[in-house]
Design an enzyme around this catalytic site. Structure first.
Site, PDB file in Angstrom:
ATOM      1  N   HIS A 287      -6.390   1.623  -3.331  1.00 52.81           N
ATOM      2  CA  HIS A 287      -5.217   0.983  -2.572  1.00 52.81           C
ATOM      3  C   HIS A 287      -4.766  -0.315  -2.916  1.00 52.81           C
ATOM      4  O   HIS A 287      -5.416  -0.977  -3.722  1.00 52.81           O
ATOM      5  CB  HIS A 287      -5.657   1.040  -0.966  1.00 52.81           C
ATOM      6  CG  HIS A 287      -6.754   0.236  -0.859  1.00 52.81           C
ATOM      7  ND1 HIS A 287      -7.156  -1.093  -0.144  1.00 52.81           N
ATOM      8  CD2 HIS A 287      -8.079  -0.065  -1.308  1.00 52.81           C
ATOM      9  CE1 HIS A 287      -7.829  -1.899   0.002  1.00 52.81           C
ATOM     10  NE2 HIS A 287      -8.825  -1.166  -0.970  1.00 52.81           N
TER      11      HIS A 287
ATOM     12  N   CYS B 283       0.813  -1.164   0.044  1.00 54.76           N
ATOM     13  CA  CYS B 283       0.094  -0.018  -0.039  1.00 54.76           C
ATOM     14  C   CYS B 283       0.670   1.202  -0.062  1.00 54.76           C
ATOM     15  O   CYS B 283       0.622   2.254  -0.838  1.00 54.76           O
ATOM     16  CB  CYS B 283      -1.035   0.045   1.162  1.00 54.76           C
ATOM     17  SG  CYS B 283      -0.177   0.001   2.821  1.00 54.76           S
TER      18      CYS B 283
ATOM     19  N   HIS C 177      -2.119   0.957   7.021  1.00 49.81           N
ATOM     20  CA  HIS C 177      -2.489   0.867   5.670  1.00 49.81           C
ATOM     21  C   HIS C 177      -2.637   2.211   5.236  1.00 49.81           C
ATOM     22  O   HIS C 177      -3.407   3.289   5.851  1.00 49.81           O
ATOM     23  CB  HIS C 177      -4.007   0.173   5.494  1.00 49.81           C
ATOM     24  CG  HIS C 177      -4.242  -0.184   4.300  1.00 49.81           C
ATOM     25  ND1 HIS C 177      -3.439  -1.016   3.413  1.00 49.81           N
ATOM     26  CD2 HIS C 177      -5.345   0.148   3.504  1.00 49.81           C
ATOM     27  CE1 HIS C 177      -4.017  -1.077   2.275  1.00 49.81           C
ATOM     28  NE2 HIS C 177      -5.175  -0.493   2.364  1.00 49.81           N
TER      29      HIS C 177
END
Length: 122
Positions: free
Chosen positions: A87, A23, A75
């Protein structure tokens, strides 16, 4: 939501788009392509950059952060508007579009930041 046809696969710890990106590497790769500047390597480090943005004030291009447990930020994705973000998804194995209104993402949302080309820390 949906998988995107970017051709970029998910690979934890990788910073090579040909092999896959995690990510933070995905966000860093796009930022480098668009702005020509490097971002820190981890989602936590990136979350210290730029300016805090409220949930209702987000604009496309703002970064959204998520976390759980001891890792408050683990994240990162890019807000695209309409309560959606893209993402690099471990679960889906590729770049993926998800909704901020999905229960999992609502529960783990930890904030949004707006980066500038000068990347001030706040």
């Amino acid at each position: 939501m949906s998988s995107l046809s970017s051709g970029i696969r998910y690979r934890f710890g990788s910073t090579n788009p040909d092999r896959g990106l995690d990510c933070s590497a995905f966000v860093g790769y796009l930022f480098k392509e668009a702005v020509g500047e490097d971002l820190p390597r981890t989602a936590k480090e990136i979350s210290d950059m730029g300016k805090h943005v409220g949930l209702n004030d987000m604009e496309p291009g703002d970064l959204v952060f998520f976390g759980k447990g001891k890792r408050h930020v683990s994240h990162v994705g890019i807000y695209v508007g309409g309560k959606k973000f893209i993402h690099a998804s471990r679960k889906h194995g590729a770049v993926y579009e998800s909704g901020l209104n999905e229960p999992y993402w609502q529960k783990h949302f930890s904030g949004a930041r707006r980066l500038t080309t000068t990347l001030p820390r706040s």
